[in-house]
Design a protein around this motif. Structure first.
Motif, PDB file in Angstrom:
ATOM      1  N   ARG A 348      15.088 -12.891  52.952  1.00  0.00           N
ATOM      2  CA  ARG A 348      13.700 -13.348  53.012  1.00  0.00           C
ATOM      3  C   ARG A 348      13.692 -14.694  53.726  1.00  0.00           C
ATOM      4  O   ARG A 348      13.320 -15.728  53.178  1.00  0.00           O
ATOM      5  CB  ARG A 348      13.120 -13.459  51.602  1.00  0.00           C
ATOM      6  CG  ARG A 348      11.580 -13.436  51.566  1.00  0.00           C
ATOM      7  CD  ARG A 348      11.073 -13.673  50.170  1.00  0.00           C
ATOM      8  NE  ARG A 348      11.319 -15.032  49.738  1.00  0.00           N
ATOM      9  CZ  ARG A 348      11.416 -15.416  48.460  1.00  0.00           C
ATOM     10  NH1 ARG A 348      11.298 -14.540  47.496  1.00  0.00           N
ATOM     11  NH2 ARG A 348      11.648 -16.673  48.147  1.00  0.00           N
ATOM     12  N   ASP A 350      11.961 -15.988  56.106  1.00  0.00           N
ATOM     13  CA  ASP A 350      10.713 -16.702  56.380  1.00  0.00           C
ATOM     14  C   ASP A 350       9.990 -17.131  55.108  1.00  0.00           C
ATOM     15  O   ASP A 350       8.906 -17.722  55.158  1.00  0.00           O
ATOM     16  CB  ASP A 350       9.781 -15.846  57.238  1.00  0.00           C
ATOM     17  CG  ASP A 350       9.300 -14.581  56.524  1.00  0.00           C
ATOM     18  OD1 ASP A 350       9.732 -14.338  55.378  1.00  0.00           O
ATOM     19  OD2 ASP A 350       8.495 -13.842  57.111  1.00  0.00           O
ATOM     20  N   GLU A 352       8.563 -15.266  52.836  1.00  0.00           N
ATOM     21  CA  GLU A 352       7.500 -14.427  52.288  1.00  0.00           C
ATOM     22  C   GLU A 352       7.656 -12.939  52.579  1.00  0.00           C
ATOM     23  O   GLU A 352       6.911 -12.138  52.012  1.00  0.00           O
ATOM     24  CB  GLU A 352       6.146 -14.898  52.808  1.00  0.00           C
ATOM     25  CG  GLU A 352       5.923 -14.722  54.305  1.00  0.00           C
ATOM     26  CD  GLU A 352       4.492 -15.065  54.717  1.00  0.00           C
ATOM     27  OE1 GLU A 352       3.806 -15.762  53.938  1.00  0.00           O
ATOM     28  OE2 GLU A 352       4.065 -14.612  55.797  1.00  0.00           O
ATOM     29  N   SER A 353       8.589 -12.525  53.429  1.00  0.00           N
ATOM     30  CA  SER A 353       8.728 -11.105  53.734  1.00  0.00           C
ATOM     31  C   SER A 353      10.199 -10.713  53.768  1.00  0.00           C
ATOM     32  O   SER A 353      11.088 -11.565  53.864  1.00  0.00           O
ATOM     33  CB  SER A 353       8.069 -10.772  55.081  1.00  0.00           C
ATOM     34  OG  SER A 353       8.645 -11.524  56.120  1.00  0.00           O
ATOM     35  N   SER A 354      10.462  -9.404  53.688  1.00  0.00           N
ATOM     36  CA  SER A 354      11.826  -8.888  53.644  1.00  0.00           C
ATOM     37  C   SER A 354      12.275  -8.409  55.017  1.00  0.00           C
ATOM     38  O   SER A 354      11.476  -7.883  55.796  1.00  0.00           O
ATOM     39  CB  SER A 354      11.926  -7.725  52.649  1.00  0.00           C
ATOM     40  OG  SER A 354      11.783  -8.183  51.329  1.00  0.00           O
ATOM     41  N   ALA A 355      13.575  -8.586  55.270  1.00  0.00           N
ATOM     42  CA  ALA A 355      14.162  -8.132  56.527  1.00  0.00           C
ATOM     43  C   ALA A 355      15.577  -7.650  56.270  1.00  0.00           C
ATOM     44  O   ALA A 355      16.202  -8.008  55.265  1.00  0.00           O
ATOM     45  CB  ALA A 355      14.162  -9.254  57.560  1.00  0.00           C
ATOM     46  N   PRO A 370      12.386  -6.896  60.458  1.00  0.00           N
ATOM     47  CA  PRO A 370      11.422  -6.846  59.358  1.00  0.00           C
ATOM     48  C   PRO A 370      11.408  -5.486  58.661  1.00  0.00           C
ATOM     49  O   PRO A 370      11.540  -4.442  59.298  1.00  0.00           O
ATOM     50  CB  PRO A 370      10.083  -7.113  60.046  1.00  0.00           C
ATOM     51  CG  PRO A 370      10.436  -7.825  61.314  1.00  0.00           C
ATOM     52  CD  PRO A 370      11.759  -7.247  61.739  1.00  0.00           C
ATOM     53  N   GLU A 372       9.521  -5.320  55.081  1.00  0.00           N
ATOM     54  CA  GLU A 372       8.308  -5.309  54.247  1.00  0.00           C
ATOM     55  C   GLU A 372       7.614  -6.656  54.345  1.00  0.00           C
ATOM     56  O   GLU A 372       8.262  -7.704  54.278  1.00  0.00           O
ATOM     57  CB  GLU A 372       8.651  -5.000  52.783  1.00  0.00           C
ATOM     58  CG  GLU A 372       7.422  -4.835  51.898  1.00  0.00           C
ATOM     59  CD  GLU A 372       7.766  -4.587  50.443  1.00  0.00           C
ATOM     60  OE1 GLU A 372       6.933  -3.984  49.734  1.00  0.00           O
ATOM     61  OE2 GLU A 372       8.858  -5.009  50.002  1.00  0.00           O
ATOM     62  N   VAL A 373       6.301  -6.631  54.492  1.00  0.00           N
ATOM     63  CA  VAL A 373       5.501  -7.854  54.530  1.00  0.00           C
ATOM     64  C   VAL A 373       4.454  -7.775  53.426  1.00  0.00           C
ATOM     65  O   VAL A 373       4.125  -6.683  52.943  1.00  0.00           O
ATOM     66  CB  VAL A 373       4.816  -8.038  55.904  1.00  0.00           C
ATOM     67  CG1 VAL A 373       5.851  -8.160  57.012  1.00  0.00           C
ATOM     68  CG2 VAL A 373       3.862  -6.881  56.184  1.00  0.00           C
ATOM     69  N   PRO A 374       3.929  -8.917  52.970  1.00  0.00           N
ATOM     70  CA  PRO A 374       2.864  -8.881  51.961  1.00  0.00           C
ATOM     71  C   PRO A 374       1.679  -8.053  52.457  1.00  0.00           C
ATOM     72  O   PRO A 374       1.247  -8.202  53.594  1.00  0.00           O
ATOM     73  CB  PRO A 374       2.482 -10.357  51.805  1.00  0.00           C
ATOM     74  CG  PRO A 374       3.697 -11.116  52.244  1.00  0.00           C
ATOM     75  CD  PRO A 374       4.296 -10.303  53.342  1.00  0.00           C
ATOM     76  N   GLN A 382       3.918 -13.178  48.504  1.00  0.00           N
ATOM     77  CA  GLN A 382       5.238 -12.951  49.082  1.00  0.00           C
ATOM     78  C   GLN A 382       5.843 -11.682  48.505  1.00  0.00           C
ATOM     79  O   GLN A 382       5.437 -11.205  47.437  1.00  0.00           O
ATOM     80  CB  GLN A 382       6.189 -14.130  48.827  1.00  0.00           C
ATOM     81  CG  GLN A 382       6.641 -14.255  47.381  1.00  0.00           C
ATOM     82  CD  GLN A 382       7.432 -15.509  47.124  1.00  0.00           C
ATOM     83  OE1 GLN A 382       7.046 -16.596  47.546  1.00  0.00           O
ATOM     84  NE2 GLN A 382       8.551 -15.383  46.411  1.00  0.00           N
TER      85      GLN A 382
END
Length: 514
Positions: A348, A350, A352-355, A370, A372-374, A382
């Motif tokens: 994570r 950044d 706030e998101s998963s990569a 990337p 998953e994003v909110p 997040q």
């Protein structure tokens, strides 16, 4: 479809009796104050020998049962401040130990909170009955000043969904610090990361082997050309090199300690304010070799960074920094095997998101993709993972967390492609686990959070921190969770598994032909 989750009645709570003995320097409790060591030592030196022996005996009796060998600790802490005494002064052993006692204090490693567990299979499965699995549970203990450490519990799953946790020993032990064997590539990466690509770093690149010891590093630094050493930039680079070396070390526990009585205490400068949220994984390499890794958050009081633990037996731990554009922020979780010949991890970076990121050496991480994003009402602030992915025939099962209104943390799940984990196959539309009414109050309210679940047969055991006030254990059926994710029934799951096995076998045969 909903995946049913069952909370176990078992609950782990912070135990203020779990204490370690730390060096205490009077006056330095607050950074702006000066040390009062010399004054304290003068006062002890002024005591008559009878008083010294009486006070020492009373102190040893008071604390002997709470620590492994309190007299050894006193001797070590005396050595830490002995420079305050004249070299020709003669002291009795009792006076030495009493001085050490005045420079020692207890620290309750779980005094403030206990949370954020991860669970893996125990390295020793001897004595287990049919259907049982012994496990190791890592825990984050938080004490005075919000200092976090990594502790452990052990227990047994099964038969069925039964869960038991062993009573940990009363005495807690920290590991003995040892130097690591360093990787030059890590030093190169960290120096570049901090913008210190100068002549001193070039000397290291030229004269150090790919793997080197602290003694070899000292020789190279001592042999720097005087003209280089005279430059101000050189001093900054040398200081950074020493800092990197101190951040990479070994922690080893005595043979006669048990896993539940061990605690990894912050030692390196990058983690001096805490070791947080260890995500342990039982990793199998391409050659079948098995290792326990854990990624955790190192906090120095200002910056956070993912670092790596490596162990075979939970007795000797190798601590390593990570580097690269994707080695930042919190929440890195390793996959349990390589994918296409490379280590892989969820991050994570950044905030706030998963990569998904990969590495050739498990230390250098670049190229975040990337995942998953909110986007849902319960994770608009997040998203992140709740531990290492779990391999199933349908894909990589990832437990996730999301932060929603009023900073409520809840847990979800998603499924990633086995060969291309950056591809999301399915996600649960609703949370898998939310804080219950009895779990909402604590050091950090309204939180359920895990650092890693364990699969045993069809039972997925999810250990989770509840508002940093306690650790709960929940279970769910793997088949039921996969069905909730994919909508496939039991027969379709079986056919998908057969298809995956055939596809894998064909791919391996094709690779051999090439």
């Amino acid at each position: 479809m909903n995946a049913g989750v069952t909370r176990a009645s078992l609950r782990l709570r912070p135990d203020p009796r779990r204490v370690i003995a730390k060096l205490f320097v009077p006056g330095e409790e607050r950074p702006e104050h000066e040390s009062r060591s010399a004054a304290v030592i003068r006062r002890v030196m002024a005591l008559d020998e009878e008083t010294v022996c009486t006070v020492l005996d009373r102190t040893v009796r008071m604390f002997a049962g709470r620590h492994r060998d309190v007299r050894v600790t006193f001797a070590d802490h005396f050595a830490s401040v002995s420079h305050r005494l004249s070299a020709d002064v003669e002291l009795s052993e009792s006076r030495r130990l009493l001085i050490g006692a005045y420079f020692t204090h207890e620290y309750a490693i779980e005094g403030a909170a206990l949370c954020n567990p991860s669970m893996v299979a125990h390295p020793d499965q001897s004595g287990m009955a049919q259907g049982q699995l012994r496990f190791v549970l890592s825990v984050r203990g938080i004490g005075e000043g919000h200092l976090s450490s990594i502790g452990f519990r052990t227990g047994v799953i099964g038969p069925g969904g039964a869960l038991t946790v062993d009573t940990p020993p009363n005495v807690v032990t920290t590991g003995l610090h040892g130097e690591a064997v360093y990787e030059k590539s890590l030093f190169q990466g960290k120096l570049a990361e901090f913008g210190q690509d100068d002549e001193v770093s070039a000397v290291l690149n030229r004269w150090l082997p790919a793997r080197f010891t602290g003694a070899e590093l000292d020789l190279v630094l001592a042999d720097l050309h005087p003209s280089l050493v005279a430059r101000q930039e050189a001093h900054r680079t040398v200081e950074l090199i020493r800092w990197i070396a101190a951040c990479n070390y070994t922690s080893e526990f005595p043979d006669d300690t048990v896993i539940g009585g061990r605690v990894l205490w912050p030692t390196g400068p990058s983690e001096r304010q805490g070791m947080e949220d260890a995500r342990f994984v039982h990793f199998t390499d391409d050659d079948g070799e098995q290792t326990y890794y854990a990624t955790y958050t190192a906090y120095d009081g200002t910056d956070v960074a993912p670092q790596l633990l490596q162990t075979k037996d939970f007795r000797t731990f190798h601590v390593t920094q990570t580097t690269g554009s994707a080695a930042r922020n919190k929440g890195m979780a390793l996959f349990p095997r390589k994918i296409s010949g490379r280590f892989a991890a969820l991050t994570r970076g950044d905030g706030e998101s998963s990569a998904v990121v990969t590495s050739h050496d498990i230390r250098t991480w670049n190229g975040a993709q990337p995942v998953e994003v909110p986007g849902r009402d319960w994770n608009l602030i997040q998203v992140g993972n709740c531990g290492s992915p779990i391999e199933t025939p349908e894909g990589w099962l990832v437990l996730t967390h999301g932060v929603g209104p009023m900073r409520v943390y809840s847990m979800g799940a998603m499924l990633l492609d086995l060969d291309h984990p950056e591809r999301v196959l399915a996600t649960l539309p609703e949370p898998l686990l939310l804080p219950s009414v009895t779990e909402r109050d604590g050091y950090v309210p309204n939180v359920v959070y895990s650092c890693g679940a364990l699969l045993h047969d069809d039972t997925l055991v999810i250990p989770y921190g509840a508002s940093d006030a306690s650790i709960g254990l929940a279970t769910t059926s793997l088949r039921g969770l996969i069905t909730a994710l994919t909508g496939k029934n039991e027969l379709q799951h079986a056919l998908a598994g057969t298809s995956h096995r055939r596809s894998t076998a064909t791919e391996q045969h094709s690779t051999k032909d090439k």
